[in-house]
Design an enzyme around this catalytic site. Sequence first.
Site, short mmCIF file in Angstrom:
data_model
loop_
_atom_site.label_atom_id
_atom_site.label_comp_id
_atom_site.label_asym_id
_atom_site.label_seq_id
_atom_site.Cartn_x
_atom_site.Cartn_y
_atom_site.Cartn_z
N LYS A 52 0.84 -1.20 0.00
CA LYS A 52 0.00 0.00 0.00
C LYS A 52 0.88 1.25 0.00
O LYS A 52 0.64 2.20 -0.76
CB LYS A 52 -0.95 -0.03 1.22
CG LYS A 52 -2.03 -1.10 1.07
CD LYS A 52 -2.84 -1.36 2.34
CE LYS A 52 -3.81 -2.52 2.12
NZ LYS A 52 -4.57 -2.90 3.32
N GLN A 96 -4.51 -1.56 9.66
CA GLN A 96 -4.48 -2.90 9.06
C GLN A 96 -5.06 -3.94 10.03
O GLN A 96 -4.71 -3.97 11.21
CB GLN A 96 -3.03 -3.26 8.68
CG GLN A 96 -2.88 -4.54 7.88
CD GLN A 96 -3.51 -4.49 6.49
OE1 GLN A 96 -3.61 -3.44 5.87
NE2 GLN A 96 -3.95 -5.64 6.00
N ASP A 119 -11.03 2.68 4.20
CA ASP A 119 -11.31 1.23 4.13
C ASP A 119 -12.81 0.96 4.00
O ASP A 119 -13.21 -0.14 3.66
CB ASP A 119 -10.82 0.55 5.42
CG ASP A 119 -9.50 -0.18 5.24
OD1 ASP A 119 -9.26 -0.70 4.14
OD2 ASP A 119 -8.73 -0.25 6.21
N1 GUN Z 1 -7.01 -6.97 6.31
C1 GUN Z 1 -7.38 -7.71 5.24
N2 GUN Z 1 -7.89 -6.92 4.27
C2 GUN Z 1 -7.85 -5.66 4.73
C3 GUN Z 1 -8.23 -4.40 4.18
O1 GUN Z 1 -8.74 -4.27 3.06
N3 GUN Z 1 -8.01 -3.33 4.99
C4 GUN Z 1 -7.46 -3.43 6.22
N4 GUN Z 1 -7.31 -2.31 6.94
N5 GUN Z 1 -7.11 -4.58 6.77
C5 GUN Z 1 -7.29 -5.69 6.01
#
Ligand code: GUN
Length: 291
Positions: A52, A96, A119
């Site tokens: 990311k 995350q 998100d």
């Molecule tokens: N863990 C697995 N997929 C995601 C996501 O799209 N965003 C976040 N913040 N954590 C995750």
Amino acid sequence: MAELISGKAISKEIKAEVKREVEALKVKGVTPALATILVGEDEASKVYIGQKVKTCEKLGISSVHHKLSKDVTEKELLDLVEKLNDDPEIHGILCQLPLPKNLNADKILLAISPDKDVDGFHLLNMGKLLSKKSMREIEESGMYLPCTPHGIIQLLRRTNTSIKGKNAVIVGRSNIVGKPVGLLLMAENATITVCHSGTNDLPSVIKQADILVAAIGKPKFVTADMVKEGAVVIDVGVNRLPEGLCGDVDFEAVKEKAKAITPVPGGVGPMTIAMLMVNTVKAAKKLNNIK
Ligand code: GUN
């Protein structure tokens, strides 16, 4: 033999669109900025966050990473979220998941400002998704869509896969993928079935799918005998086996039966990141009142 739906190629298109938008925003004096938070040492999470941050850099989005020890207290994490909420230079906040067990993920997600919730995990954004009837209403509301489900819709749209009236079967009922992708497919006028580990005779339910979304987190769970001839198969699974990454679908066998299928890696994964970039630019515009 199925056509390959390349998330890698489609995400590249989307990222090029985002890059152009970022350049236009910079001319107006706004540099979109994403704050990322990683708690603890989960190896998969480290990889995702790394991807990311790297993608932000490539697109000209500024990113500020906060790496916290697994022993961080809930108060410390909430204080950081509050600081980021109040920081006018930060447009998007991503924490995350999964978080270590001693932290209440629901509470942390709820603390993120809904306007910075790139998100789409805040209850307000989840509630908006639930309350809108059509894709048009969803898009006009300006809400943030969760990245993986939105990425799946983009894969289908950009490969001209017709959704209206189709039977879409989603295997898995998570808040991150299964439930929201079901709502989005319903907004696109599919007839949806969300099934899971408690579903009776799962194979016969899966066999009804014109569009199949596998998000159950079990390596090669969906086998060729469960798949209808000509189905479009979207594999959200990322399972680490000794021989490498594999999805929730037995790719080699299912590709002989499906009309189109996403690979793992190179399918849904890159789309999640691309849609996060889309949301970050949307946040920068929203917070600066730019249409
Ligand atoms: N863990 C697995 N997929 C995601 C996501 O799209 N965003 C976040 N913040 N954590 C995750």
